[in-house]
Scaffold this active site. Sequence first.
Site, short mmCIF file in Angstrom:
data_model
loop_
_atom_site.label_atom_id
_atom_site.label_comp_id
_atom_site.label_asym_id
_atom_site.label_seq_id
_atom_site.Cartn_x
_atom_site.Cartn_y
_atom_site.Cartn_z
N ARG A 1 38.24 -13.88 32.99
CA ARG A 1 37.67 -14.98 34.13
C ARG A 1 37.35 -16.11 33.18
NH1 ARG A 1 33.31 -10.63 36.28
NH2 ARG A 1 34.67 -9.59 37.40
N LYS B 1 24.25 -5.95 37.52
CA LYS B 1 24.07 -5.13 36.23
C LYS B 1 24.10 -6.06 35.19
CE LYS B 1 27.90 -2.86 36.87
NZ LYS B 1 28.38 -3.29 38.23
N GLY B 2 25.26 -6.94 35.06
CA GLY B 2 25.55 -7.97 34.00
C GLY B 2 24.44 -8.84 33.82
N ARG C 1 29.43 -15.30 43.73
CA ARG C 1 30.03 -15.30 42.35
C ARG C 1 31.41 -15.98 42.13
NH1 ARG C 1 30.43 -9.96 38.93
NH2 ARG C 1 32.28 -9.55 39.91
N GLY D 1 26.65 0.83 38.57
CA GLY D 1 26.15 0.27 40.02
C GLY D 1 27.63 -0.28 40.26
N PRO D 2 27.67 -0.76 41.78
CA PRO D 2 28.75 -1.40 42.17
C PRO D 2 28.91 -2.75 41.85
CG PRO D 2 27.00 -1.20 43.85
CD PRO D 2 26.62 -0.37 42.78
N ARG E 1 36.88 -3.92 45.82
CA ARG E 1 35.52 -3.81 45.03
C ARG E 1 34.40 -3.31 46.06
NH1 ARG E 1 34.67 -6.55 39.67
NH2 ARG E 1 36.76 -6.82 38.94
#
Length: 370
Positions: A164, A137-138, A257, A131-132, A268
Amino acid sequence: MGEAPAFIADDLHTSFSNGLHLKLNEFETATVIGNKTYVIGGINDPTSTGVRIFNKSTGTKPKPFKGHSTILLNKDRILIIKTNSKSNDSIWFLEVDTQFVEDQKKKFETEVVAWSKGVIGDAERPIVISGPSGVGKGTLINMLMKEFPSMFGFSVSHTTRDPREKEENGVHYHFTNRSVMEEEIKAGKFLEFAAVHGNLYGTSVEAVEVVADAGKRCILDIDVQGARSVRASSLEAIFVFICPPSFEELEKRLRERGTETEEQIQKRLRNAKAELEQGKSSGLFDHVLVNDDLEACYERLKKSSHGAFELLNTETEVFDLPMDFSLSKINEKILINSGIDERRIVLDLSSMKGGAPGRTRGLCMYTTGN
Ligand SMILES: Nc1ncnc2c1ncn2[C@@H]1O[C@H](COP(=O)(O)OP(=O)(O)OP(=O)(O)O)[C@@H](O)[C@H]1O
Ligand SMILES: Nc1nc2c(ncn2[C@@H]2O[C@H](COP(=O)(O)O)[C@@H](O)[C@H]2O)c(=O)[nH]1
């Protein structure tokens, strides 16, 4: 001249420049050309000069061993059963024409044979989640891992992007650099890899094996290109695509985020447009879930991974294989008949399925008789 991938026989202990180990018989010579070794001569057949061709082989090889018996299965792999060994290290396959070998042949444009170890027990189908960037997702994967820590294992990818804050090497990713990763890709270490948002990302075969070897179901968080490669590979996975409720919400999540620069966010978001189109329309994915309300999406994810919540059978009995035995095959069962006592060991291949490339699971082994 007929050319067949050859099984490397007993007493494998001479090393060649192409990484091959074998013992030459009397009067045999070995010549290495590229990644093939031509073994010429031999005393076994006085009427002709034998030629054995050893091709490039891949996969985790068994440690050198003395006694073994072989049996050909479906003309695509040779089953090798080691004598005088433990049942959890006795089963090996030399794959000569399986899907995995075909994939490797295309990749390397050369003849390839592959070793794979027979693993007793089950491994459920891995789950690929795509998914984008910023869709969640995470977040969803973390929820799954937290609720079912002994059932799911995360496939730790390699990436050339910088870590990160709070990301740990070996936990979130294997952080690496481009030249090292390119070498490893050439060496065939990756199940899939892709250039994503300007960096290289990839799933190593080992990352999937580590999870499967722990008896857990593997979860892969990879982009759509990676999902397509996995679909074309020998890994039989379930494919789930996560969508945002709207593009504006995706942008909001990505910004909030706070892990990317403005330039990276723009990149992105541009990529997200193409990913959303491909994800929804390609037929690549078994399930497409909208991550609007997080809890509701999580519940749907659990339903999509049907069968995932059955207990995995990881406990397998380990027993000794005899020094001497003969093999016979009845349908999908291999009978290992001990030369010493009445004991018979049965290897049931009927549910044979791959847990990870280079590992074959779904094998069942048990003893009958004394
Ligand atoms: N359903 C949701 N509603 C609101 N916010 C969400 C939801 N799901 C995830 N988020 C938030 O969105 C942000 C991005 O989520 P996450 O990092 O899990 O995305 P991702 O798909 O893994 O991104 P990437 O592919 O870049 O790793 C996080 O701050 C997360 O808390
Ligand atoms: N093809 C692959 N894609 C991967 C892999 N690991 C992660 N990803 C995808 O990359 C983007 C960006 O991830 P981020 O951690 O930098 O935000 C995301 O879509 C991941 O799914 C991989 O091994 N192969």
